[in-house]
Write a protein that holds these residues in place. Sequence first.
Motif, PDB file in Angstrom:
ATOM      1  N   THR A 316       4.655  10.778  -2.716  1.00  0.00           N
ATOM      2  CA  THR A 316       3.336  11.400  -2.612  1.00  0.00           C
ATOM      3  C   THR A 316       2.252  10.337  -2.531  1.00  0.00           C
ATOM      4  O   THR A 316       1.283  10.466  -1.765  1.00  0.00           O
ATOM      5  CB  THR A 316       3.086  12.321  -3.821  1.00  0.00           C
ATOM      6  N   ASN A 317       2.406   9.273  -3.293  1.00  0.00           N
ATOM      7  CA  ASN A 317       1.431   8.180  -3.256  1.00  0.00           C
ATOM      8  C   ASN A 317       1.389   7.540  -1.878  1.00  0.00           C
ATOM      9  O   ASN A 317       0.307   7.213  -1.365  1.00  0.00           O
ATOM     10  CB  ASN A 317       1.772   7.145  -4.328  1.00  0.00           C
ATOM     11  N   PHE A 318       2.553   7.336  -1.258  1.00  0.00           N
ATOM     12  CA  PHE A 318       2.587   6.798   0.098  1.00  0.00           C
ATOM     13  C   PHE A 318       1.746   7.673   1.032  1.00  0.00           C
ATOM     14  O   PHE A 318       0.963   7.181   1.843  1.00  0.00           O
ATOM     15  CB  PHE A 318       4.015   6.737   0.630  1.00  0.00           C
ATOM     16  N   ASP A 319       1.928   8.978   0.931  1.00  0.00           N
ATOM     17  CA  ASP A 319       1.221   9.903   1.813  1.00  0.00           C
ATOM     18  C   ASP A 319      -0.289   9.819   1.618  1.00  0.00           C
ATOM     19  O   ASP A 319      -1.053   9.810   2.597  1.00  0.00           O
ATOM     20  CB  ASP A 319       1.697  11.339   1.569  1.00  0.00           C
ATOM     21  N   VAL A 320      -0.733   9.752   0.377  1.00  0.00           N
ATOM     22  CA  VAL A 320      -2.170   9.659   0.094  1.00  0.00           C
ATOM     23  C   VAL A 320      -2.730   8.357   0.650  1.00  0.00           C
ATOM     24  O   VAL A 320      -3.782   8.334   1.305  1.00  0.00           O
ATOM     25  CB  VAL A 320      -2.439   9.773  -1.413  1.00  0.00           C
ATOM     26  N   ILE A 321      -2.052   7.251   0.404  1.00  0.00           N
ATOM     27  CA  ILE A 321      -2.521   5.945   0.878  1.00  0.00           C
ATOM     28  C   ILE A 321      -2.669   5.948   2.391  1.00  0.00           C
ATOM     29  O   ILE A 321      -3.662   5.437   2.946  1.00  0.00           O
ATOM     30  CB  ILE A 321      -1.555   4.836   0.416  1.00  0.00           C
ATOM     31  N   GLN A 322      -1.710   6.540   3.078  1.00  0.00           N
ATOM     32  CA  GLN A 322      -1.739   6.560   4.546  1.00  0.00           C
ATOM     33  C   GLN A 322      -2.874   7.410   5.100  1.00  0.00           C
ATOM     34  O   GLN A 322      -3.278   7.246   6.255  1.00  0.00           O
ATOM     35  CB  GLN A 322      -0.386   7.057   5.085  1.00  0.00           C
TER      36      GLN A 322
END
Length: 345
Positions: A316-322
């Motif tokens: 989920t963190n990857f998705d937010v960062i992107q």
Amino acid sequence: MIEIDGSVGEGGGQILRSSLALSMCTGQRLSLTRIRAGRAKPGLMRQHLTCVKAAAEVCGAEVEGAEMHSQTLRFAPGKVRAGDYSFNVGTAGSCTLVLQTVWPALLLADAPSRLTLGGGTHNPMAPPFHFLERSYAPLMRRLGANVELALRRMGFYPAGGGEITATVWPAADSLQPFDLTERGPRVDGYAECFAPALPRTVAQRELGQLGAALGWRDDQLRVAAVRQNEGPGNALLVTLVHGNASEVFTQFGEKGVSAEKVARELVREVRNYQMSDAALGPHLADQWALPLALAVWKRQCAAAYTCSELTAHAKTNFDVIQRFLPVRFSIQAMDRGWRVLAEPV
């Protein structure tokens, strides 16, 4: 305006914290809806509000929806300002999570910042102070982001009352991404039990069970000294120091849970990590993604790391960062772990 659905993926408070951090770092306005919608108590709780208010103070943001239980938030950041800041959750809510919300933005300020943070320092579902000090901060320094951390007083659930201080130096011109694919040889390993205001036998039982399971010597098992008027509380920690990274694993005692069970749960976590050759454990793999992505964005060069487990939190963190940065995360399964690549797009 970056629009984020706070219920997607893992659906917890990390979506809020990462979104606030990245909004401050990039200057992009944020609209967050359905905040923690799937939780038993949805919306903003006190520690989340403290994160919002801390972020707003650091960058002079205009904010709408910053109130208890709100599931919507609009955040229009201004310029990040270095300074002396004090933020207190007012409960046992984690002050380390407040620090991690504003830390990335303060790296991009033009002068050092000094922070005093009050609340919970050792909480379930949040990085304890010793994790930040021993695992996270050393990697930040290698990234080019100097920081000093100090624990003034431990704070446990439900009383809180802990305090930490942090000095964050600017690093906009010094951030340099690096690969972290091997943990390196083990240098040290030890366990500590913090059990203020509890019988000493609690710590002895936890450490005895853990030491027997891991085959550790008595000098690797430590009943930690505590300060006056701390507690009650109980945190059992294992620190594994390797050449390239250190990991801290923690289990918390609570009423009705035996000391032996606390130790067994911690042993399980440690063994899961030891079964892999990856550099980072599951929690550090999650929290390392954002500062690494900032460095990748600033320097326009890729960097990779390996981890023993990829949690829903991390994905989920990857998705937010992107959503905020022109950085792409790609993951590849490896023997007993994962390889994560962050690269500019």
